[in-house]
Every structure is written in structure tokens, then in C-alpha cells.
Design an enzyme around this catalytic site. Structure first.
Site, PDB file in Angstrom:
ATOM      1  N   LYS A  13       0.828  -1.212   0.000  1.00 54.11           N
ATOM      2  CA  LYS A  13       0.000   0.000   0.000  1.00 54.11           C
ATOM      3  C   LYS A  13       0.866   1.268   0.000  1.00 54.11           C
ATOM      4  O   LYS A  13       0.672   2.168  -0.811  1.00 54.11           O
ATOM      5  CB  LYS A  13      -0.929   0.019   1.236  1.00 54.11           C
ATOM      6  CG  LYS A  13      -1.822  -1.211   1.361  1.00 54.11           C
ATOM      7  CD  LYS A  13      -2.707  -1.149   2.595  1.00 54.11           C
ATOM      8  CE  LYS A  13      -1.963  -1.189   3.929  1.00 54.11           C
ATOM      9  NZ  LYS A  13      -1.297  -2.478   4.240  1.00 54.11           N
ATOM     10  N   ARG A  88      -9.924   0.610   8.446  1.00 55.10           N
ATOM     11  CA  ARG A  88      -9.501  -0.737   8.814  1.00 55.10           C
ATOM     12  C   ARG A  88     -10.567  -1.490   9.578  1.00 55.10           C
ATOM     13  O   ARG A  88     -10.351  -2.651   9.929  1.00 55.10           O
ATOM     14  CB  ARG A  88      -8.292  -0.618   9.738  1.00 55.10           C
ATOM     15  CG  ARG A  88      -6.951  -0.863   9.086  1.00 55.10           C
ATOM     16  CD  ARG A  88      -5.945  -0.647  10.204  1.00 55.10           C
ATOM     17  NE  ARG A  88      -4.711  -1.340  10.016  1.00 55.10           N
ATOM     18  CZ  ARG A  88      -3.657  -0.844   9.379  1.00 55.10           C
ATOM     19  NH1 ARG A  88      -3.701   0.325   8.804  1.00 55.10           N
ATOM     20  NH2 ARG A  88      -2.547  -1.549   9.326  1.00 55.10           N
ATOM     21  N   ARG A 127      12.057  -5.099   5.106  1.00 54.14           N
ATOM     22  CA  ARG A 127      11.779  -3.692   4.787  1.00 54.14           C
ATOM     23  C   ARG A 127      12.624  -2.726   5.620  1.00 54.14           C
ATOM     24  O   ARG A 127      12.843  -2.930   6.794  1.00 54.14           O
ATOM     25  CB  ARG A 127      10.300  -3.424   5.073  1.00 54.14           C
ATOM     26  CG  ARG A 127       9.941  -1.972   5.087  1.00 54.14           C
ATOM     27  CD  ARG A 127       8.472  -1.768   5.085  1.00 54.14           C
ATOM     28  NE  ARG A 127       7.812  -2.270   6.283  1.00 54.14           N
ATOM     29  CZ  ARG A 127       6.484  -2.241   6.436  1.00 54.14           C
ATOM     30  NH1 ARG A 127       5.715  -1.780   5.473  1.00 54.14           N
ATOM     31  NH2 ARG A 127       5.958  -2.685   7.548  1.00 54.14           N
ATOM     32  N   ARG A 161      11.138  -0.551  11.272  1.00 52.66           N
ATOM     33  CA  ARG A 161      10.017  -0.346  12.192  1.00 52.66           C
ATOM     34  C   ARG A 161      10.026  -1.353  13.331  1.00 52.66           C
ATOM     35  O   ARG A 161      10.266  -2.531  13.091  1.00 52.66           O
ATOM     36  CB  ARG A 161       8.686  -0.451  11.425  1.00 52.66           C
ATOM     37  CG  ARG A 161       8.281   0.860  10.766  1.00 52.66           C
ATOM     38  CD  ARG A 161       7.143   0.726   9.795  1.00 52.66           C
ATOM     39  NE  ARG A 161       6.002  -0.047  10.276  1.00 52.66           N
ATOM     40  CZ  ARG A 161       4.889  -0.232   9.567  1.00 52.66           C
ATOM     41  NH1 ARG A 161       4.774   0.326   8.362  1.00 52.66           N
ATOM     42  NH2 ARG A 161       3.897  -0.954  10.037  1.00 52.66           N
ATOM     43  N   ARG A 172      -0.670  -8.635  13.248  1.00 50.89           N
ATOM     44  CA  ARG A 172      -1.220  -7.630  12.309  1.00 50.89           C
ATOM     45  C   ARG A 172      -2.050  -8.305  11.216  1.00 50.89           C
ATOM     46  O   ARG A 172      -3.097  -7.814  10.818  1.00 50.89           O
ATOM     47  CB  ARG A 172      -0.076  -6.797  11.721  1.00 50.89           C
ATOM     48  CG  ARG A 172       0.488  -5.796  12.749  1.00 50.89           C
ATOM     49  CD  ARG A 172       1.903  -5.333  12.420  1.00 50.89           C
ATOM     50  NE  ARG A 172       2.041  -4.747  11.110  1.00 50.89           N
ATOM     51  CZ  ARG A 172       3.224  -4.560  10.502  1.00 50.89           C
ATOM     52  NH1 ARG A 172       4.353  -4.922  11.092  1.00 50.89           N
ATOM     53  NH2 ARG A 172       3.266  -4.011   9.312  1.00 50.89           N
TER      54      ARG A 172
HETATM   55  P1  AP5 Z   1       4.874  -1.633   1.856  1.00 52.59           P
HETATM   56  O1  AP5 Z   1       4.486  -0.817   0.675  1.00 52.59           O
HETATM   57  O2  AP5 Z   1       5.665  -0.961   2.934  1.00 52.59           O
HETATM   58  O3  AP5 Z   1       3.590  -2.383   2.443  1.00 52.59           O
HETATM   59  P2  AP5 Z   1       2.282  -1.812   3.165  1.00 52.59           P
HETATM   60  O4  AP5 Z   1       1.102  -2.489   2.561  1.00 52.59           O
HETATM   61  O5  AP5 Z   1       2.307  -0.318   3.193  1.00 52.59           O
HETATM   62  O6  AP5 Z   1       2.533  -2.452   4.585  1.00 52.59           O
HETATM   63  P3  AP5 Z   1       2.540  -1.883   6.057  1.00 52.59           P
HETATM   64  O7  AP5 Z   1       3.279  -2.929   6.859  1.00 52.59           O
HETATM   65  O8  AP5 Z   1       3.075  -0.496   6.131  1.00 52.59           O
HETATM   66  O9  AP5 Z   1       1.056  -1.925   6.381  1.00 52.59           O
HETATM   67  P4  AP5 Z   1       0.410  -2.030   7.737  1.00 52.59           P
HETATM   68  O10 AP5 Z   1      -0.996  -1.985   7.315  1.00 52.59           O
HETATM   69  O11 AP5 Z   1       0.813  -3.180   8.578  1.00 52.59           O
HETATM   70  O12 AP5 Z   1       1.054  -0.788   8.529  1.00 52.59           O
HETATM   71  P5  AP5 Z   1       0.499   0.637   8.913  1.00 52.59           P
HETATM   72  O13 AP5 Z   1       1.628   1.570   8.934  1.00 52.59           O
HETATM   73  O14 AP5 Z   1      -0.715   0.978   8.118  1.00 52.59           O
HETATM   74  O15 AP5 Z   1       5.696  -2.900   1.333  1.00 52.59           O
HETATM   75  C1  AP5 Z   1       6.320  -3.803   2.240  1.00 52.59           C
HETATM   76  C2  AP5 Z   1       7.731  -4.190   1.710  1.00 52.59           C
HETATM   77  O16 AP5 Z   1       7.602  -4.962   0.522  1.00 52.59           O
HETATM   78  C3  AP5 Z   1       8.595  -2.987   1.342  1.00 52.59           C
HETATM   79  O17 AP5 Z   1       9.923  -3.276   1.722  1.00 52.59           O
HETATM   80  C4  AP5 Z   1       8.495  -2.889  -0.187  1.00 52.59           C
HETATM   81  O18 AP5 Z   1       9.690  -2.362  -0.771  1.00 52.59           O
HETATM   82  C5  AP5 Z   1       8.255  -4.334  -0.595  1.00 52.59           C
HETATM   83  N1  AP5 Z   1       7.317  -4.446  -1.718  1.00 52.59           N
HETATM   84  C6  AP5 Z   1       6.174  -3.713  -1.919  1.00 52.59           C
HETATM   85  N2  AP5 Z   1       5.557  -4.107  -3.057  1.00 52.59           N
HETATM   86  C7  AP5 Z   1       6.295  -5.137  -3.571  1.00 52.59           C
HETATM   87  C8  AP5 Z   1       6.149  -5.954  -4.724  1.00 52.59           C
HETATM   88  N3  AP5 Z   1       5.132  -5.820  -5.588  1.00 52.59           N
HETATM   89  N4  AP5 Z   1       7.101  -6.914  -4.933  1.00 52.59           N
HETATM   90  C9  AP5 Z   1       8.151  -7.065  -4.055  1.00 52.59           C
HETATM   91  N5  AP5 Z   1       8.334  -6.301  -2.951  1.00 52.59           N
HETATM   92  C10 AP5 Z   1       7.420  -5.341  -2.704  1.00 52.59           C
HETATM   93  O19 AP5 Z   1      -0.020   0.365  10.403  1.00 52.59           O
HETATM   94  C11 AP5 Z   1       0.889   0.116  11.478  1.00 52.59           C
HETATM   95  C12 AP5 Z   1       0.128   0.057  12.793  1.00 52.59           C
HETATM   96  O20 AP5 Z   1      -0.497   1.339  13.053  1.00 52.59           O
HETATM   97  C13 AP5 Z   1      -1.053  -0.944  12.839  1.00 52.59           C
HETATM   98  O21 AP5 Z   1      -0.608  -2.237  13.187  1.00 52.59           O
HETATM   99  C14 AP5 Z   1      -1.951  -0.288  13.899  1.00 52.59           C
HETATM  100  O22 AP5 Z   1      -1.480  -0.541  15.198  1.00 52.59           O
HETATM  101  C15 AP5 Z   1      -1.798   1.198  13.620  1.00 52.59           C
HETATM  102  N6  AP5 Z   1      -2.792   1.710  12.655  1.00 52.59           N
HETATM  103  C16 AP5 Z   1      -2.536   2.273  11.437  1.00 52.59           C
HETATM  104  N7  AP5 Z   1      -3.677   2.625  10.810  1.00 52.59           N
HETATM  105  C17 AP5 Z   1      -4.691   2.280  11.654  1.00 52.59           C
HETATM  106  C18 AP5 Z   1      -6.111   2.360  11.555  1.00 52.59           C
HETATM  107  N8  AP5 Z   1      -6.698   2.871  10.465  1.00 52.59           N
HETATM  108  N9  AP5 Z   1      -6.847   1.902  12.603  1.00 52.59           N
HETATM  109  C19 AP5 Z   1      -6.258   1.392  13.709  1.00 52.59           C
HETATM  110  N10 AP5 Z   1      -4.909   1.268  13.859  1.00 52.59           N
HETATM  111  C20 AP5 Z   1      -4.132   1.704  12.836  1.00 52.59           C
END
Ligand code: AP5
Ligand code: ZN
Length: 217
Positions: A13, A88, A127, A161, A172
Site C-alpha cells: 500500500k 480498517r 523492509r 520499524r 497484524r
Molecule cells: P509496503 O508498501 O511498505 O507495504 P504496506 O502495505 O504499506 O505495509 P505496512 O506494513 O506499512 O502496512 P500495515 O498496514 O501493517 O502498517 P500501517 O503503517 O498501516 O511494502 C512492504 C515491503 O515490501 C517494502 O519493503 C516494499 O519495498 C516491498 N514491496 C512492496 N511491493 C512489492 C512488490 N510488488 N514486490 C516485491 N516487494 C514489494 O499500520 C501500522 C500500525 O499502526 C497498525 O498495526 C496499527 O497498530 C496502527 N494503525 C494504522 N492505521 C490504523 C487504523 N486505520 N486503525 C487502527 N490502527 C491503525
């Protein structure tokens, strides 16, 4: 244009949102990034969110929807936005409808990144990102072009992270399956969901998203 990028942790994402920012000047609204900034700044929200995030659980609906509303108010209503990691839960999806309609906005697309969960642990644990500008990298799939130097800003420090360890990643994923996946039918009923193969290479995923947005972007 108002679009949601939906998918489990590591689906890509953030990676795809930053491509859309670069290519179309859209604005990325990542609740994860906002919460991490609050933790770093030591704000009351950050103090409350830190332990929840470190455990891989979800922060309260009120907090994240409040952050989204505040950020949207800082943007003009003409600005195109990408919601990354929000909504979410069903309560957040409902809150978003209210937040958008109060600002004369409507959801155009929900793009679901469909991925194989086993591959995600590998993606997430590999990552890292630039400590200065936040550009994302991966130990195998996206290394800086010049070793040890950020492609975007030329900085030499990188960070990982605290929630990117295998155990927290599993929590997660479970949270995603239990609370986030069930909101898809809300959007399917509106006919605005497009599925994209998130296992393809980063450029191919970007091409598929561009094709969905077409000339609107
Ligand atoms: P990346 O693009 O970083 O993946 P992502 O989908 O953004 O994953 P996240 O881990 O950031 O999502 P998340 O939902 O767990 O975290 P968030 O910050 O929202 O890609 C991952 C890796 O793969 C990278 O190294 C990239 O280079 C590689 N890659 C990408 N695409 C690729 C491809 N096609 N092929 C190969 N490699 C690839 O949330 C974190 C925490 O915050 C949550 O756990 C929660 O506690 C809190 N939080 C955030 N939002 C909310 C909400 N709305 N409600 C409640 N709690 C929340
Ligand atoms: Zn950088």
C-alpha cells in the site's frame, strides 16, 4: 479523486501510494505514518498508541478517524487523496463516509491488493526506510541504487520499524483478516472495488493501478 488502497500488512500500500504521489501529485494519507509521527513527537495520541502498535493491534477508531478529518481539513477539497491503511474496521468505514460527505468528497475507487500471506512476512521483515525522507526500501526487492545512499535525498541513515518482527506481523495479519477484510463487501455493494495482483513486481502493480484510475488521475 479519492481512493482507498486496501490490503494486509506488506501488501504494498505504502509503496504504491508513494508512486501515485510522485506521478500525479496526489496526497497520501497513511494513518500508520501519522501515528508513527505522533509516537516520535511524544504527543498524547502517540503516548497512547505506541504500545498498541508495538503489539500489532489496532488503535482506537476515534483516534484514527480524528487524524484523517484533521489532515483533510488542511488540504483543499480539490486535492486528490489516497487513503493508505484506513479504513480498517467497519466503524472506520462508516466514519469515512461521513468525513467525506461533510467535505463534498466521494469515494471513487477501492483498490484491493491481493497477496499471498506467506510472502508477506518476507516482505515485511526485509523492509527498511530512509531515516531522513522516509523513502521505503527492501533488502532484496528494492535496494538503493547506490549502496547505503537514499535515492531520493542522498541521506546515509536508514531505519526499521519496531513492529516489523515476525511475531507482531502475525498479529497484524490476524487483525486484518478479522476486522479489515470484512469491510470489503460494503464497497463491493457500491461497485467501486477493483482487485489488483499484489504479488506482481512493483512496476507491474503500479501499471495495473494506473489502468484502473485511467484518465481521472
Ligand atoms: P509496503 O508498501 O511498505 O507495504 P504496506 O502495505 O504499506 O505495509 P505496512 O506494513 O506499512 O502496512 P500495515 O498496514 O501493517 O502498517 P500501517 O503503517 O498501516 O511494502 C512492504 C515491503 O515490501 C517494502 O519493503 C516494499 O519495498 C516491498 N514491496 C512492496 N511491493 C512489492 C512488490 N510488488 N514486490 C516485491 N516487494 C514489494 O499500520 C501500522 C500500525 O499502526 C497498525 O498495526 C496499527 O497498530 C496502527 N494503525 C494504522 N492505521 C490504523 C487504523 N486505520 N486503525 C487502527 N490502527 C491503525
Ligand atoms: Zn531519503
Amino acid at each position: 479523486l479519492n481512493i482507498i488502497l486496501l490490503g494486509p500488512p506488506g501488501a504494498g500500500k505504502g509503496t504504491q501510494a508513494s508512486r501515485l504521489v510522485e506521478e500525479h501529485g496526489m496526497v497520501q494519507l497513511s494513518t500508520g505514518d501519522m501515528l508513527r509521527a505522533a509516537v516520535k513527537a511524544g504527543t498524547p495520541i502517540g503516548l497512547q498508541a505506541k504500545a498498541v502498535m508495538d503489539a500489532g493491534e489496532l488503535v482506537s477508531d476515534e483516534i484514527v478517524s480524528g487524524l484523517i478529518g484533521e489532515r483533510l481539513d488542511e488540504l483543499g477539497n480539490e486535492t486528490s487523496v489516497i487513503f493508505d491503511g484506513y479504513p480498517r474496521t467497519a466503524a472506520q468505514a462508516e466514519a469515512l463516509d461521513g468525513i467525506l460527505s461533510a467535505r463534498g468528497r466521494k469515494l471513487d475507487h477501492v483498490i484491493e491488493l491481493v497477496v499471498d500471506e506467506d510472502a508477506l512476512v518476507d516482505r515485511i521483515t526485509g523492509r527498511f526506510s530512509c531515516a531522513n525522507c522516509g523513502e521505503g526500501y527492501h533488502d532484496r526487492y528494492k535496494l538503493p541504487k547506490v549502496e547505503g545512499t537514499c535515492d531520493v535525498c542522498g541521506n546515509h541513515d536508514f531505519k526499521r520499524r519496531p513492529d516489523d518482527n515476525e511475531e507482531t506481523v502475525r498479529t497484524r495479519m490476524a487483525e486484518y483478516r478479522a476486522k479489515t477484510e470484512p469491510i470489503l463487501p460494503i464497497y463491493e455493494a457500491r461497485g467501486i472495488v477493483s482487485k489488483v495482483d499484489g504479488m506482481a513486481a512493483i512496476d507491474a502493480v503500479n501499471d495495473a493501478i494506473e489502468a484502473i484510475l485511467g484518465s481521472d488521475a
